[in-house]
Scaffold this active site. Structure first.
Site, PDB file in Angstrom:
ATOM      1  N   THR A 103       1.187  -0.887  -0.108  1.00 24.29           N
ATOM      2  CA  THR A 103      -0.052   0.287  -0.082  1.00 24.29           C
ATOM      3  C   THR A 103       0.870   1.219   0.170  1.00 24.29           C
ATOM      4  O   THR A 103       2.329   1.037  -0.027  1.00 24.29           O
ATOM      5  CB  THR A 103      -0.836  -0.058   1.360  1.00 24.29           C
ATOM      6  OG1 THR A 103      -2.254  -0.869   0.907  1.00 24.29           O
ATOM      7  CG2 THR A 103      -1.442   1.482   1.456  1.00 24.29           C
ATOM      8  N   ARG A 141     -14.337  -7.577  -2.508  1.00 19.98           N
ATOM      9  CA  ARG A 141     -13.281  -6.975  -1.076  1.00 19.98           C
ATOM     10  C   ARG A 141     -12.970  -5.579  -0.565  1.00 19.98           C
ATOM     11  O   ARG A 141     -12.314  -5.022  -1.687  1.00 19.98           O
ATOM     12  CB  ARG A 141     -12.249  -8.424  -0.374  1.00 19.98           C
ATOM     13  CG  ARG A 141     -11.943  -7.960   0.510  1.00 19.98           C
ATOM     14  CD  ARG A 141     -10.709  -6.996   0.539  1.00 19.98           C
ATOM     15  NE  ARG A 141      -9.608  -7.345   1.458  1.00 19.98           N
ATOM     16  CZ  ARG A 141      -8.073  -6.310   2.118  1.00 19.98           C
ATOM     17  NH1 ARG A 141      -8.069  -5.920   1.157  1.00 19.98           N
ATOM     18  NH2 ARG A 141      -7.908  -6.795   3.325  1.00 19.98           N
ATOM     19  N   VAL A 142     -13.117  -5.037   0.342  1.00 16.89           N
ATOM     20  CA  VAL A 142     -13.102  -3.486   0.676  1.00 16.89           C
ATOM     21  C   VAL A 142     -12.120  -4.688   1.704  1.00 16.89           C
ATOM     22  O   VAL A 142     -12.303  -4.368   2.874  1.00 16.89           O
ATOM     23  CB  VAL A 142     -13.929  -2.563   0.723  1.00 16.89           C
ATOM     24  CG1 VAL A 142     -13.440  -1.399   0.822  1.00 16.89           C
ATOM     25  CG2 VAL A 142     -14.930  -2.415  -0.860  1.00 16.89           C
ATOM     26  N   GLY A 143     -10.708  -3.145   1.554  1.00 17.74           N
ATOM     27  CA  GLY A 143      -9.967  -3.519   2.983  1.00 17.74           C
ATOM     28  C   GLY A 143     -10.155  -1.736   3.483  1.00 17.74           C
ATOM     29  O   GLY A 143     -10.982  -1.232   3.699  1.00 17.74           O
ATOM     30  N   ASP A 144      -9.243  -1.435   4.619  1.00 21.24           N
ATOM     31  CA  ASP A 144      -8.836  -0.387   5.469  1.00 21.24           C
ATOM     32  C   ASP A 144      -9.257   0.349   4.383  1.00 21.24           C
ATOM     33  O   ASP A 144      -8.409   1.311   5.270  1.00 21.24           O
ATOM     34  CB  ASP A 144      -8.181  -0.957   6.382  1.00 21.24           C
ATOM     35  CG  ASP A 144      -6.435  -1.041   6.087  1.00 21.24           C
ATOM     36  OD1 ASP A 144      -6.569  -1.898   4.741  1.00 21.24           O
ATOM     37  OD2 ASP A 144      -5.899  -0.410   6.377  1.00 21.24           O
ATOM     38  N   THR A 174      -0.891   0.514   6.771  1.00 22.36           N
ATOM     39  CA  THR A 174      -0.218  -0.483   5.399  1.00 22.36           C
ATOM     40  C   THR A 174      -0.181  -1.813   6.490  1.00 22.36           C
ATOM     41  O   THR A 174      -0.187  -1.235   7.853  1.00 22.36           O
ATOM     42  CB  THR A 174       0.245  -0.132   4.913  1.00 22.36           C
ATOM     43  OG1 THR A 174       0.424  -1.594   4.132  1.00 22.36           O
ATOM     44  CG2 THR A 174       1.804  -0.277   5.653  1.00 22.36           C
ATOM     45  N   GLY A 175      -1.067  -2.481   5.962  1.00 18.47           N
ATOM     46  CA  GLY A 175      -0.828  -4.089   6.872  1.00 18.47           C
ATOM     47  C   GLY A 175      -2.374  -4.534   5.956  1.00 18.47           C
ATOM     48  O   GLY A 175      -3.219  -4.365   5.607  1.00 18.47           O
ATOM     49  N   GLY A 232      -5.491  -5.764   5.983  1.00 15.64           N
ATOM     50  CA  GLY A 232      -6.862  -4.638   5.785  1.00 15.64           C
ATOM     51  C   GLY A 232      -7.919  -5.101   7.084  1.00 15.64           C
ATOM     52  O   GLY A 232      -8.426  -4.100   7.558  1.00 15.64           O
TER      53      GLY A 232
HETATM   54  N1  ASP Z   1      -4.208  -2.303   4.098  1.00 14.51           N
HETATM   55  C1  ASP Z   1      -4.258  -3.304   2.426  1.00 14.51           C
HETATM   56  C2  ASP Z   1      -5.751  -3.850   2.268  1.00 14.51           C
HETATM   57  O1  ASP Z   1      -5.489  -4.653   2.999  1.00 14.51           O
HETATM   58  C3  ASP Z   1      -2.872  -3.505   2.892  1.00 14.51           C
HETATM   59  C4  ASP Z   1      -1.593  -3.352   2.973  1.00 14.51           C
HETATM   60  O2  ASP Z   1      -1.747  -2.666   3.166  1.00 14.51           O
HETATM   61  O3  ASP Z   1      -0.968  -4.149   2.456  1.00 14.51           O
HETATM   62  O4  ASP Z   1      -6.234  -3.395   0.611  1.00 14.51           O
END
Ligand code: ASP
Length: 324
Positions: free
Chosen positions: A191, A219-222, A242-243, A245
């Site tokens: 991200t 799918r929707v992330g954070d 980032t991570g 989500g």
């Molecule tokens: N946070 C992002 C998601 O879950 C992915 C990421 O930051 O690595 O879509």
């Protein structure tokens, strides 16, 4: 004990007897967190990442140096990373399990707490521009799916075919994940994000992602969720995350950090570490960049590494691994 690595930078130390000096402006960025281990990356790849981080920092710094807004700076910094196939944000976005790309982005400014975001866009070249258009050109905060693409197109933004986001590296990552269901963080994460403080004391934050490799279509992330991956409030702080989500959504990471700073008087690092410890306790990993109202900043992550950088009138720095 927390498993987070953290690096914090205060405002520059003032000369003896002078009042504490705060930076006039500052920009802090990340290019994703994950299994990024020293020795597992070639020298060329490492140099390419550091150059890309510097290019992003410089794009935002040029605006801040000239007295421009934190909002313009975070957008400019993110666009550079969206256009660079190294990052899982625009051009280098990961594949969904269906072999397509669905991108998420959000942006927020701290004076009025105006915000905009898009989820699951498939044709917008620079999703962060679409997020900003939602914030400034609509009465809404979030658009999703085909409606978000249509809105961006109507705003005159650059549109591309979904195959523009195809890269060999991400296709190989998809094949690995689909074949082995290995789901290593290295393959799945990534991200980009930026937080900035401008000369007028305004904070802003922006985050863009292609999501996680082999995610289910829809799918929707954070990343597009204000309060999960992105938050900015003048006088408090600005955060981009980032991570994994799903965990960042459940903890409401970005807003939790700002609330801890605002209501509990915690330092940026304390607040971020507490929020990421909650993520870790649920089983997630990742990192955040946090910038305070006075220009202090903190990188905190519980993954092996995080692509990151910082720039102010005192100079720029970039880092990748946990131990730097
Ligand atoms: N946070 C992002 C998601 O879950 C992915 C990421 O930051 O690595 O879509």
């Amino acid at each position: 004990m927390s498993a987070c690595a953290s690096v914090s930078g205060a405002a520059e130390p003032a000369p003896a007897a002078a009042p504490a000096q705060t930076p006039e402006w500052r920009l802090v960025i990340h290019g994703g967190a994950g299994v990024i281990v020293r020795g597992q990356m070639t020298e060329e790849a490492e140099a390419a990442y550091r150059a890309a981080l510097l290019a992003s920092l410089e794009a935002g710094a040029e605006i801040l140096r000239a007295g421009g807004s934190a909002l313009d700076a975070v957008e400019a910094a993110v666009i550079v990373m969206e256009d660079d196939p190294l990052f899982n944000a625009g051009h280098g976005a990961v594949f969904t399990a269906a072999g397509t790309h669905e991108l998420d982005a959000s942006i927020m400014e701290g004076s009025q707490r105006d915000a905009g975001s898009v989820a699951g866009v498939m044709r917008v070249k620079n999703p962060i521009r679409a997020a900003r258009a939602v914030m400034e050109q609509s009465e809404h905060v979030m658009f999703a799916g085909p409606g978000a693409d249509a809105f961006a197109e109507a705003q005159g933004l650059d549109m591309v075919d979904n195959t523009y986001f195809n890269t060999d590296r991400r296709r190989q990552a998809l094949e690995r994940v689909l074949e082995e269901r290995a789901r290593t963080a290295a393959d799945r994460h990534g991200t980009v994000g930026a937080v900035a403080l401008d000369v007028n004391g305004n904070l802003a934050a922006a985050t863009t992602t292609g999501g996680m490799t082999a995610k289910a279509a829809g799918r929707v992330g954070d990343a597009p969720l204000i309060g999960a991956a992105t938050y900015a409030e003048n006088g408090v702080c600005a955060v981009s995350a980032t991570g994994h989500g799903e965990y960042f959504i459940r903890v409401g990471v970005a807003k939790t950090i700002c609330d801890r700073v605002k209501l509990a008087g915690e330092s940026l690092e304390q607040a971020a570490t507490t929020a990421l410890d909650e993520v870790a306790a649920l089983g997630g990993d990742g990192g955040v960049i946090v910038l305070g109202a006075g220009g202090a900043y903190s990188f905190v992550f519980n993954s092996e590494g995080m692509y990151r950088g910082e720039i102010s009138q005192s100079g720029a720095s970039t880092a990748i691994y946990r131990d730097e």
